[in-house]
Design a protein around this motif. Structure first.
Motif, PDB file in Angstrom:
ATOM      1  N   MET A 238       0.822  -1.201   0.000  1.00  0.00           N
ATOM      2  CA  MET A 238       0.000   0.000   0.000  1.00  0.00           C
ATOM      3  C   MET A 238       0.858   1.254   0.000  1.00  0.00           C
ATOM      4  O   MET A 238       0.529   2.244  -0.677  1.00  0.00           O
ATOM      5  N   ARG A 239       1.990   1.234   0.705  1.00  0.00           N
ATOM      6  CA  ARG A 239       2.884   2.389   0.686  1.00  0.00           C
ATOM      7  C   ARG A 239       3.386   2.668  -0.728  1.00  0.00           C
ATOM      8  O   ARG A 239       3.500   3.819  -1.154  1.00  0.00           O
ATOM      9  N   THR A 240       3.658   1.603  -1.479  1.00  0.00           N
ATOM     10  CA  THR A 240       4.083   1.760  -2.878  1.00  0.00           C
ATOM     11  C   THR A 240       2.957   2.328  -3.739  1.00  0.00           C
ATOM     12  O   THR A 240       3.171   3.246  -4.545  1.00  0.00           O
ATOM     13  N   LEU A 241       1.757   1.817  -3.545  1.00  0.00           N
ATOM     14  CA  LEU A 241       0.623   2.240  -4.383  1.00  0.00           C
ATOM     15  C   LEU A 241       0.242   3.694  -4.140  1.00  0.00           C
ATOM     16  O   LEU A 241      -0.224   4.387  -5.064  1.00  0.00           O
ATOM     17  N   LEU A 242       0.416   4.172  -2.924  1.00  0.00           N
ATOM     18  CA  LEU A 242       0.007   5.545  -2.620  1.00  0.00           C
ATOM     19  C   LEU A 242       0.774   6.567  -3.453  1.00  0.00           C
ATOM     20  O   LEU A 242       0.277   7.679  -3.693  1.00  0.00           O
ATOM     21  N   ASP A 243       1.955   6.203  -3.933  1.00  0.00           N
ATOM     22  CA  ASP A 243       2.717   7.112  -4.793  1.00  0.00           C
ATOM     23  C   ASP A 243       2.009   7.355  -6.125  1.00  0.00           C
ATOM     24  O   ASP A 243       2.302   8.342  -6.813  1.00  0.00           O
ATOM     25  N   LEU A 258      -5.592  -5.483   6.255  1.00  0.00           N
ATOM     26  CA  LEU A 258      -5.325  -4.778   7.508  1.00  0.00           C
ATOM     27  C   LEU A 258      -3.994  -4.045   7.452  1.00  0.00           C
ATOM     28  O   LEU A 258      -3.857  -2.935   7.990  1.00  0.00           O
ATOM     29  N   GLY A 259      -2.993  -4.653   6.792  1.00  0.00           N
ATOM     30  CA  GLY A 259      -1.723  -3.951   6.598  1.00  0.00           C
ATOM     31  C   GLY A 259      -1.896  -2.719   5.742  1.00  0.00           C
ATOM     32  O   GLY A 259      -1.317  -1.656   6.025  1.00  0.00           O
ATOM     33  N   ALA A 260      -2.699  -2.829   4.682  1.00  0.00           N
ATOM     34  CA  ALA A 260      -2.957  -1.681   3.812  1.00  0.00           C
ATOM     35  C   ALA A 260      -3.680  -0.577   4.577  1.00  0.00           C
ATOM     36  O   ALA A 260      -3.384   0.619   4.417  1.00  0.00           O
ATOM     37  N   LEU A 261      -4.619  -0.971   5.412  1.00  0.00           N
ATOM     38  CA  LEU A 261      -5.371   0.005   6.207  1.00  0.00           C
ATOM     39  C   LEU A 261      -4.424   0.786   7.122  1.00  0.00           C
ATOM     40  O   LEU A 261      -4.520   2.013   7.252  1.00  0.00           O
ATOM     41  N   ARG A 262      -3.470   0.083   7.731  1.00  0.00           N
ATOM     42  CA  ARG A 262      -2.504   0.761   8.591  1.00  0.00           C
ATOM     43  C   ARG A 262      -1.618   1.712   7.780  1.00  0.00           C
ATOM     44  O   ARG A 262      -1.321   2.834   8.215  1.00  0.00           O
ATOM     45  N   ALA A 263      -1.183   1.293   6.594  1.00  0.00           N
ATOM     46  CA  ALA A 263      -0.335   2.145   5.762  1.00  0.00           C
ATOM     47  C   ALA A 263      -1.073   3.416   5.353  1.00  0.00           C
ATOM     48  O   ALA A 263      -0.481   4.512   5.314  1.00  0.00           O
ATOM     49  N   ILE A 264      -2.348   3.283   5.044  1.00  0.00           N
ATOM     50  CA  ILE A 264      -3.137   4.454   4.652  1.00  0.00           C
ATOM     51  C   ILE A 264      -3.230   5.432   5.827  1.00  0.00           C
ATOM     52  O   ILE A 264      -3.045   6.650   5.671  1.00  0.00           O
ATOM     53  N   ARG A 265      -3.485   4.910   7.009  1.00  0.00           N
ATOM     54  CA  ARG A 265      -3.571   5.777   8.190  1.00  0.00           C
ATOM     55  C   ARG A 265      -2.226   6.428   8.496  1.00  0.00           C
ATOM     56  O   ARG A 265      -2.163   7.612   8.838  1.00  0.00           O
ATOM     57  N   ASP A 266      -1.141   5.657   8.384  1.00  0.00           N
ATOM     58  CA  ASP A 266       0.189   6.206   8.664  1.00  0.00           C
ATOM     59  C   ASP A 266       0.565   7.308   7.674  1.00  0.00           C
ATOM     60  O   ASP A 266       1.432   8.143   7.970  1.00  0.00           O
ATOM     61  N   SER A 267      -0.078   7.309   6.516  1.00  0.00           N
ATOM     62  CA  SER A 267       0.189   8.339   5.508  1.00  0.00           C
ATOM     63  C   SER A 267      -0.694   9.569   5.701  1.00  0.00           C
ATOM     64  O   SER A 267      -0.654  10.491   4.886  1.00  0.00           O
ATOM     65  N   GLY A 268      -1.499   9.564   6.749  1.00  0.00           N
ATOM     66  CA  GLY A 268      -2.357  10.712   7.041  1.00  0.00           C
ATOM     67  C   GLY A 268      -3.654  10.712   6.258  1.00  0.00           C
ATOM     68  O   GLY A 268      -4.370  11.723   6.246  1.00  0.00           O
ATOM     69  N   LEU A 269      -3.988   9.595   5.594  1.00  0.00           N
ATOM     70  CA  LEU A 269      -5.231   9.486   4.831  1.00  0.00           C
ATOM     71  C   LEU A 269      -6.252   8.665   5.616  1.00  0.00           C
ATOM     72  O   LEU A 269      -5.918   7.986   6.584  1.00  0.00           O
ATOM     73  N   ARG A 270      -7.494   8.725   5.145  1.00  0.00           N
ATOM     74  CA  ARG A 270      -8.562   8.012   5.836  1.00  0.00           C
ATOM     75  C   ARG A 270      -9.318   7.121   4.868  1.00  0.00           C
ATOM     76  O   ARG A 270      -9.539   7.476   3.715  1.00  0.00           O
TER      77      ARG A 270
END
Length: 341
Positions: A238-243, A258-270
Motif C-alpha cells: 500500500m505504501r508503494t501504491l500511494l505514490d 489490515l496492513g494496507a489500512l494501517r499504511a493508509i492511516r500512517d500516511s495521514g489518509l482516511r
C-alpha cells in the motif's frame, strides 16, 4: 430373541421410525442420498428419542470401517482455514462419524500426515491445502489407487485425476469486489495481489482485470503490486501504491487488507473518505477493523460440509465418478468503500 429392555438396538430404531433396518443402516453410514428428507428426519428423531448409540466396535468389525474421517489442513494458523473444521465436523456428526485432524504446513508434513491417517485406518481423507500451483500430488494419487477415498479442497490436481475437488471461485470473488468499486464511480483502482505461485493469487488478479476490462478501464501496471498474504506485505504494497494516487484498492487477502489500512492511516489518509478499500476472505478478525471492511465472503464452512458429503458418497460407493463442486463467494458491503466524490 427378545431385545434387552435396557438396550436400544437398530431394530428398535427401525420400528420406532416405521422403516426397515436397512434404511436405518444407510442413515448411520452416511448414505443419505438413498432416502427422502422425510425419512431421514423420522430416523433422526427416532434415534434421538430412544437415545440410540451405535456400537462402533461391532460395526467396524463387520464393515471393516472405523467411522472416522481424516482432515488434513495446511494452515491452521491462517484464520481463513479453521472454519472448514466446523463444516466438516457438523457433517460428520450428522452421519455418526468422527473427525481426526492433522496440521501439515509443508509438503513433507503432509505426506507424513497422510501416512499417519492411513495407519489410523480412517475411512477416507479430506485435504484443505495451500494453493500452490506446483504442489505434489503423487502420494494422494497412490493412496487413491490403493483404495483410500479422498476429497481435496482448494488444490490443483493433474488433468483427469480421479479425485473429487471442492473449489472456491476466487476469480468470481475478485470480479465482484472490483466491479463494486467500479459501480461506486472509481476509475483508478489499485490491486494488492496474492503471490504468483499460488492459483488463488492468479485467479483473484484475473478477476480484478476482468472487471476493469468489462468497464472499459485500462489496467495500469503501476497500480498492481504483489504480496504474500501477510500483514507486512499489505502494508508495504500500500505504501508503494500511494505514490500513484489510486482512489480505491482491492486487496486480495484480509491480512494484507489490515496492513494496507494501517499504511493508509500512517500516511495521514482516511478510509473510506480519501481512499476506498475492499478486502477478500472475511475471517473473524476483520469484524474488529475500523472502519468495518467491505469484503468478499468465502463459504469455507460450506466447503467442509460438502467435502464430507462427497467423501461419504465414495466411502459408500467407491465407483462414484470424480466430481468438482464449485462454491460461489458473496460480497459483504460494509463501511470501507464509498462512491467517488
Amino acid at each position: 430373541m427378545r431385545e434387552r429392555a435396557n438396550r436400544t438396538t437398530i431394530r428398535r430404531v427401525a420400528r420406532e421410525a416405521g422403516v426397515s433396518v436397512t434404511t436405518v443402516s444407510n442413515y448411520l453410514n452416511g448414505r443419505h442420498s438413498q432416502m427422502s428428507a422425510a425419512t431421514r428426519e423420522r430416523v433422526r428423531e427416532a434415534i434421538e428419542r430412544l437415545g440410540y448409540h451405535p456400537n462402533h466396535v461391532a460395526r467396524s468389525l463387520a464393515t471393516r470401517r472405523t467411522a472416522t474421517i481424516g482432515l488434513i489442513i495446511s494452515e491452521l494458523t491462517n484464520a481463513l482455514y479453521p472454519p472448514v473444521i466446523l463444516g466438516a465436523e457438523a457433517a460428520c456428526r450428522q452421519a455418526q462419524y468422527s473427525l481426526l485432524l492433522a496440521n501439515a504446513p509443508d509438503a513433507g508434513s503432509e505426506r507424513r500426515a497422510v501416512e499417519l491417517m492411513r495407519r489410523k485406518q480412517v475411512d477416507g481423507l479430506i485435504l484443505f491445502s495451500v494453493s500452490f500451483i506446483d504442489i505434489a500430488n503423487d502420494h494422494l494419487l497412490r493412496a487413491h489407487e490403493e483404495g483410500v477415498p479422498i476429497v481435496v479442497i482448494n488444490r490443483t490436481m493433474p488433468e483427469g485425476a480421479p479425485i473429487p475437488r471442492v473449489v472456491l471461485d476466487n476469480f468470481r470473488g475478485a470480479y465482484l469486489a472490483t466491479r463494486h468499486l467500479v459501480e461506486l464511480g472509481h476509475r483508478r483502482i489499485a490491486h494488492i495481489a496474492g503471490p504468483s505461485n499460488r492459483f488463488t493469487g492468479l485467479d483473484r488478479r484475473a478477476g480484478y482485470l476482468a472487471a476493469l476490462a468489462e468497464a472499459g478501464l485500462e489496467s495500469d501496471p503501476r497500480l498492481v503490486v504483489e504480496g504474500d498474504y501477510s500483514f507486512e506485505s499489505g502494508y508495504q504494497g500500500m505504501r508503494t501504491l500511494l505514490d500513484h494516487r489510486p482512489s480505491a484498492v482491492f486487496v486480495g487477502g484480509d491480512a494484507m487488507a489490515l496492513g494496507a489500512l494501517r499504511a493508509i492511516r500512517d500516511s495521514g489518509l482516511r478510509v473510506p473518505d480519501d481512499l476506498s478499500l475492499v478486502a477478500f476472505g472475511n475471517p473473524d478478525f476483520v469484524h474488529y477493523a475500523t472502519p468495518a471492511l467491505t469484503t468478499v465472503d468465502l463459504p469455507i464452512v460450506e466447503a467442509g460440509q460438502i467435502a464430507v458429503e462427497l467423501l461419504l458418497e465414495r466411502i459408500a460407493v467407491p465407483e462414484t465418478p470424480e466430481e468438482t463442486r464449485v462454491l460461489q463467494p458473496g460480497l459483504l458491503v460494509r463501511e470501507s468503500a464509498i462512491p467517488l466524490a
